[in-house]
Design a protein around this motif. Sequence first.
Motif, PDB file in Angstrom:
ATOM      1  N   GLU A 116      58.344  36.443  43.815  1.00  0.00           N
ATOM      2  CA  GLU A 116      57.556  35.865  42.731  1.00  0.00           C
ATOM      3  C   GLU A 116      57.804  34.367  42.607  1.00  0.00           C
ATOM      4  N   ASN A 117      59.046  33.947  42.792  1.00  0.00           N
ATOM      5  CA  ASN A 117      59.360  32.518  42.715  1.00  0.00           C
ATOM      6  C   ASN A 117      58.695  31.732  43.840  1.00  0.00           C
ATOM      7  N   GLU A 118      58.690  32.308  45.048  1.00  0.00           N
ATOM      8  CA  GLU A 118      58.039  31.648  46.179  1.00  0.00           C
ATOM      9  C   GLU A 118      56.533  31.549  45.964  1.00  0.00           C
ATOM     10  N   LEU A 119      55.943  32.626  45.422  1.00  0.00           N
ATOM     11  CA  LEU A 119      54.514  32.598  45.115  1.00  0.00           C
ATOM     12  C   LEU A 119      54.201  31.546  44.061  1.00  0.00           C
ATOM     13  N   ALA A 120      55.041  31.483  43.045  1.00  0.00           N
ATOM     14  CA  ALA A 120      54.837  30.497  41.973  1.00  0.00           C
ATOM     15  C   ALA A 120      54.905  29.075  42.527  1.00  0.00           C
ATOM     16  N   ASP A 121      55.829  28.840  43.450  1.00  0.00           N
ATOM     17  CA  ASP A 121      55.951  27.513  44.062  1.00  0.00           C
ATOM     18  C   ASP A 121      54.685  27.134  44.826  1.00  0.00           C
ATOM     19  N   ILE A 122      54.134  28.095  45.578  1.00  0.00           N
ATOM     20  CA  ILE A 122      52.913  27.827  46.341  1.00  0.00           C
ATOM     21  C   ILE A 122      51.745  27.550  45.402  1.00  0.00           C
ATOM     22  N   ARG A 123      51.605  28.366  44.367  1.00  0.00           N
ATOM     23  CA  ARG A 123      50.497  28.160  43.434  1.00  0.00           C
ATOM     24  C   ARG A 123      50.615  26.817  42.719  1.00  0.00           C
ATOM     25  N   ARG A 124      51.840  26.429  42.420  1.00  0.00           N
ATOM     26  CA  ARG A 124      52.053  25.190  41.679  1.00  0.00           C
ATOM     27  C   ARG A 124      51.860  23.949  42.547  1.00  0.00           C
ATOM     28  N   THR A 125      52.183  24.034  43.825  1.00  0.00           N
ATOM     29  CA  THR A 125      52.179  22.847  44.684  1.00  0.00           C
ATOM     30  C   THR A 125      51.025  22.798  45.684  1.00  0.00           C
ATOM     31  N   LYS A 126      50.413  23.934  45.981  1.00  0.00           N
ATOM     32  CA  LYS A 126      49.391  23.986  47.027  1.00  0.00           C
ATOM     33  C   LYS A 126      48.013  24.420  46.526  1.00  0.00           C
ATOM     34  N   MET A 127      47.965  25.004  45.318  1.00  0.00           N
ATOM     35  CA  MET A 127      46.721  25.554  44.796  1.00  0.00           C
ATOM     36  C   MET A 127      46.420  24.959  43.427  1.00  0.00           C
ATOM     37  N   GLY A 128      45.133  24.857  43.118  1.00  0.00           N
ATOM     38  CA  GLY A 128      44.705  24.467  41.784  1.00  0.00           C
ATOM     39  C   GLY A 128      43.807  25.548  41.219  1.00  0.00           C
ATOM     40  N   PHE A 129      43.815  25.700  39.892  1.00  0.00           N
ATOM     41  CA  PHE A 129      43.052  26.769  39.252  1.00  0.00           C
ATOM     42  C   PHE A 129      42.212  26.209  38.109  1.00  0.00           C
ATOM     43  N   VAL A 130      40.943  26.612  38.089  1.00  0.00           N
ATOM     44  CA  VAL A 130      40.030  26.231  37.012  1.00  0.00           C
ATOM     45  C   VAL A 130      39.327  27.513  36.550  1.00  0.00           C
ATOM     46  N   PHE A 131      39.420  27.796  35.248  1.00  0.00           N
ATOM     47  CA  PHE A 131      38.842  29.030  34.719  1.00  0.00           C
ATOM     48  C   PHE A 131      37.697  28.728  33.749  1.00  0.00           C
ATOM     49  N   GLN A 132      36.957  29.766  33.392  1.00  0.00           N
ATOM     50  CA  GLN A 132      35.816  29.589  32.494  1.00  0.00           C
ATOM     51  C   GLN A 132      36.248  28.973  31.164  1.00  0.00           C
TER      52      GLN A 132
ATOM     53  N   ILE B  73      41.235  24.740  45.622  1.00  0.00           N
ATOM     54  CA  ILE B  73      41.031  25.019  44.201  1.00  0.00           C
ATOM     55  C   ILE B  73      40.296  26.341  44.077  1.00  0.00           C
ATOM     56  N   PHE B  74      40.830  27.220  43.249  1.00  0.00           N
ATOM     57  CA  PHE B  74      40.173  28.480  42.906  1.00  0.00           C
ATOM     58  C   PHE B  74      39.526  28.303  41.535  1.00  0.00           C
ATOM     59  N   ALA B  75      38.223  28.519  41.449  1.00  0.00           N
ATOM     60  CA  ALA B  75      37.494  28.321  40.195  1.00  0.00           C
ATOM     61  C   ALA B  75      36.755  29.608  39.829  1.00  0.00           C
ATOM     62  N   ASP B  76      37.137  30.210  38.714  1.00  0.00           N
ATOM     63  CA  ASP B  76      36.555  31.481  38.285  1.00  0.00           C
ATOM     64  C   ASP B  76      35.560  31.222  37.157  1.00  0.00           C
ATOM     65  N   GLU B  77      34.268  31.302  37.472  1.00  0.00           N
ATOM     66  CA  GLU B  77      33.185  31.031  36.526  1.00  0.00           C
ATOM     67  C   GLU B  77      33.417  29.718  35.767  1.00  0.00           C
TER      68      GLU B  77
ATOM     69  N   MET C  68      36.953  27.423  46.248  1.00  0.00           N
ATOM     70  CA  MET C  68      36.348  28.757  46.167  1.00  0.00           C
ATOM     71  C   MET C  68      35.913  28.984  44.726  1.00  0.00           C
ATOM     72  N   ILE C  69      34.611  29.167  44.521  1.00  0.00           N
ATOM     73  CA  ILE C  69      34.051  29.352  43.182  1.00  0.00           C
ATOM     74  C   ILE C  69      33.464  30.749  43.045  1.00  0.00           C
ATOM     75  N   VAL C  70      33.856  31.443  41.986  1.00  0.00           N
ATOM     76  CA  VAL C  70      33.216  32.700  41.601  1.00  0.00           C
ATOM     77  C   VAL C  70      32.157  32.356  40.557  1.00  0.00           C
ATOM     78  N   THR C  71      30.930  32.813  40.760  1.00  0.00           N
ATOM     79  CA  THR C  71      29.852  32.438  39.841  1.00  0.00           C
ATOM     80  C   THR C  71      28.749  33.491  39.812  1.00  0.00           C
ATOM     81  N   HIS C  72      28.035  33.530  38.673  1.00  0.00           N
ATOM     82  CA  HIS C  72      26.803  34.312  38.564  1.00  0.00           C
ATOM     83  C   HIS C  72      25.572  33.426  38.746  1.00  0.00           C
ATOM     84  N   ASP C  73      25.777  32.134  38.773  1.00  0.00           N
ATOM     85  CA  ASP C  73      24.694  31.155  38.695  1.00  0.00           C
ATOM     86  C   ASP C  73      24.227  30.749  40.099  1.00  0.00           C
ATOM     87  N   ALA C  74      22.985  31.072  40.417  1.00  0.00           N
ATOM     88  CA  ALA C  74      22.447  30.747  41.744  1.00  0.00           C
ATOM     89  C   ALA C  74      22.412  29.250  41.982  1.00  0.00           C
TER      90      ALA C  74
END
Length: 252
Positions: free
Chosen positions: A77-93, A167-171, A199-205
């Motif tokens: 879990e700590n290794e995953l947290a490090d990757i998410r914090r330093t290598k990934m970005g997150f944007v939510f609805q 960047i992972f963007a969920d709606e 990577m964007i998850v969306t309902h909007d065409a």
Amino acid sequence: MDKVIIGESIVKSFGEAAEKHNVLDDVFVEIFEGEFVSVMGHSGSGKSTLLFALSGMDDVEFGKITFEGRNLRALSENELADIRRTKMGFVFQNPSLLKNLNILDNIILPSMRDNRKNAASIIQKARVLMKKVGIAELENRDIAKVSGGQLQRAGICRALMSNPNIIFADEPTGALNSKSTQEIMDLFFEINTEGTAIMIVTHDAKVAARTERIMFMLDGKIVNELKLPKFDGTDIDRRVEEVTSKMLELGI
């Protein structure tokens, strides 16, 4: 072009016994460096679940998820947290910003947790990003006193603080009006042009039509893809028509 993420034979289920069903059903997916990809499908088709699985935010029952050559399911879990914090970005609805902090403090909070000694450079970087996305004048504003589009811009700034590879963007535009949606998509386009995969998850065409590859999900499976040329800002109507035609063809 190298692959940032590879998901192989991913299975994720919910429920028990007779009510158990696969939300992700033997999914294979690849995302490449600098790619702008979207995922579409009905509610419950597995779009957001796929995003959470590929980012290591949620485990799966079966399959392998590789991020930059590392098997996420084999990490602590700590290794995953490090990757998410330093290598990934997150944007939510709905950006998860703290009500007791102003806009600037919300943006810098994750970075300050790791590196308080460099507070001045962190704050400077946040201010550069805020200026870039058009909210420089809001750094001292309470989050309850800005618009939804401005909050989403703050969320994007926070996601960019670590210079993520994806960047992972969920709606990310789901709660915004059409003007704010276009402005946020313009920002994502600029970020992607600078080399960050999205990577964007969306309902909007219309949102999906701004991306280069659309994955269509149905009942936990990726049933089809649509590849488009890189968006040049001039052909959105034709692109939307292609996306909606594919949706109709697939019953999505």
